[in-house]
Design a protein around this motif. Sequence first.
Motif, PDB file in Angstrom:
ATOM      1  N   GLU A 167       0.809  -1.220   0.000  1.00  0.00           N
ATOM      2  CA  GLU A 167       0.000   0.000   0.000  1.00  0.00           C
ATOM      3  C   GLU A 167       0.839   1.265   0.000  1.00  0.00           C
ATOM      4  N   GLN A 168       2.175   1.097  -0.035  1.00  0.00           N
ATOM      5  CA  GLN A 168       3.094   2.239  -0.036  1.00  0.00           C
ATOM      6  C   GLN A 168       2.831   3.172   1.150  1.00  0.00           C
ATOM      7  N   HIS A 169       2.850   2.582   2.331  1.00  0.00           N
ATOM      8  CA  HIS A 169       2.659   3.357   3.553  1.00  0.00           C
ATOM      9  C   HIS A 169       3.805   4.329   3.784  1.00  0.00           C
ATOM     10  N   LEU A 170       3.502   5.424   4.453  1.00  0.00           N
ATOM     11  CA  LEU A 170       4.488   6.400   4.871  1.00  0.00           C
ATOM     12  C   LEU A 170       4.615   6.306   6.385  1.00  0.00           C
ATOM     13  N   VAL A 171       5.846   6.111   6.864  1.00  0.00           N
ATOM     14  CA  VAL A 171       6.096   5.892   8.287  1.00  0.00           C
ATOM     15  C   VAL A 171       6.874   7.078   8.855  1.00  0.00           C
ATOM     16  N   ALA A 172       6.361   7.649   9.933  1.00  0.00           N
ATOM     17  CA  ALA A 172       7.007   8.792  10.587  1.00  0.00           C
ATOM     18  C   ALA A 172       7.605   8.361  11.920  1.00  0.00           C
ATOM     19  N   SER A 173       8.344   9.270  12.526  1.00  0.00           N
ATOM     20  CA  SER A 173       9.046   8.983  13.769  1.00  0.00           C
ATOM     21  C   SER A 173       8.612   9.955  14.863  1.00  0.00           C
ATOM     22  N   VAL A 174       8.472   9.430  16.095  1.00  0.00           N
ATOM     23  CA  VAL A 174       8.183  10.283  17.243  1.00  0.00           C
ATOM     24  C   VAL A 174       9.213   9.959  18.328  1.00  0.00           C
ATOM     25  N   THR A 175      10.369  10.577  18.236  1.00  0.00           N
ATOM     26  CA  THR A 175      11.438  10.360  19.210  1.00  0.00           C
ATOM     27  C   THR A 175      11.680  11.584  20.088  1.00  0.00           C
ATOM     28  N   SER A 176      11.271  12.771  19.625  1.00  0.00           N
ATOM     29  CA  SER A 176      11.461  13.980  20.435  1.00  0.00           C
ATOM     30  C   SER A 176      10.412  14.030  21.538  1.00  0.00           C
ATOM     31  N   GLU A 177      10.696  14.814  22.559  1.00  0.00           N
ATOM     32  CA  GLU A 177       9.746  14.914  23.657  1.00  0.00           C
ATOM     33  C   GLU A 177      10.024  16.157  24.486  1.00  0.00           C
TER      34      GLU A 177
END
Length: 390
Positions: free
Chosen positions: A117-127
């Motif tokens: 499905e050609q997913h787009l994956v993001a990152s949540v490492t900041s806080e």
Amino acid sequence: MTSAAAPATAAEALERVDALRDTLLAGGEAADRMASFPHKGIDALKESRLLCAAIPAEYGGAGLAAPGLAELAMRIGRCCGSTGMIWAMHQLQLACLVPSAATRPVLADYLRRAAAEQHLVASVTSEVGIGGNLRMSRAALVQAGEDHLLEKHATTVSYGEQADSLLVTARRDDQAAADDQVLVLVLAEQARLRRTGPWNTLGMRGTCSSPQHLQAVVPRGQVLAEPFSAIAARVMVPLSHILWAAVWTGIATDAFRRAVAFSQAKAKTGRRGSTFVPDSRLGRMHAVLTMLRAEVRGLAVEFADSRAAGGPPRDLTVPANALKVSASEESVRVAALALEVCGMAGYSEEGDFSVARHLRDLYSGRIMIANDKLNAVNTELLLTGEDFLD
């Protein structure tokens, strides 16, 4: 352009990027102007099945190793810095997922779905409250039956609102130490994102990296078993610096191309009988770019070889940090020289010789993990470890 299968080789993937050049250029200009997500460019990459470049062929992806990924990042970066950075960060998330898929069927199934499905994956490492330290978390997983609850206040989440899934760092549980972290796959339908601040920046405007408040409920199987400390050292840190540096090198390469084109046009329109004096700054720019490209490619090969060898991978922290610092600084110097060569035509936000967006985008590199912090880390490692110049 629509492709039925993922590209079989890096060369084929590069051909597909080249075919999209006009779309990527136009989409990048619009995204920069409005600080909006480059939908046209990313959609074109999806249609060409270039979002699954880092997914192994067994899951339906292209299975490209770091050298191929770096070449693609450079090529996309030459068209649009924001699109290139989004693509690079997405590939990094996929690379972090791949090793865990061998022991987690849920993750293997997700990679197959992401490729199909050609997913787009993001990152949540900041806080909020951790001072930009990737290896610390305040947020924690809280067990709720067979699921985990997760809440995190992130300072930047690049393209999070457009992503199909997120990879989130958090403490293993609410009793764990700040550095006892895990990585969690959160599908978009499992999460609620609330933007907590604006995104109106100097450059990389299309990455849409606004602060976000995340709330999610995820099944246990979407928590990667390997500690985040190991994932960060083995994959995230070295590969992020390789791919970021590749994007910056690509942006600087296009600035150089525009400076060359400006000089050629200037030579053709010179007064009859006058002598054209080549601008020596072009030679300086070319030398820096030659060095940067060699550094990116060299570390990409070293990273790939270390991964393919089996056993404990070599610690590439020092050379990866050094590459990030060098590329983020030297690429700006190339673009600044291009501005000097092109003059007002380069200073303009419009036209074939404009390098304004190039400069603005490239200045982001120095604060994507501050160079001073990386130099401090390398200094400590060099004083307590081996001679890394051997």
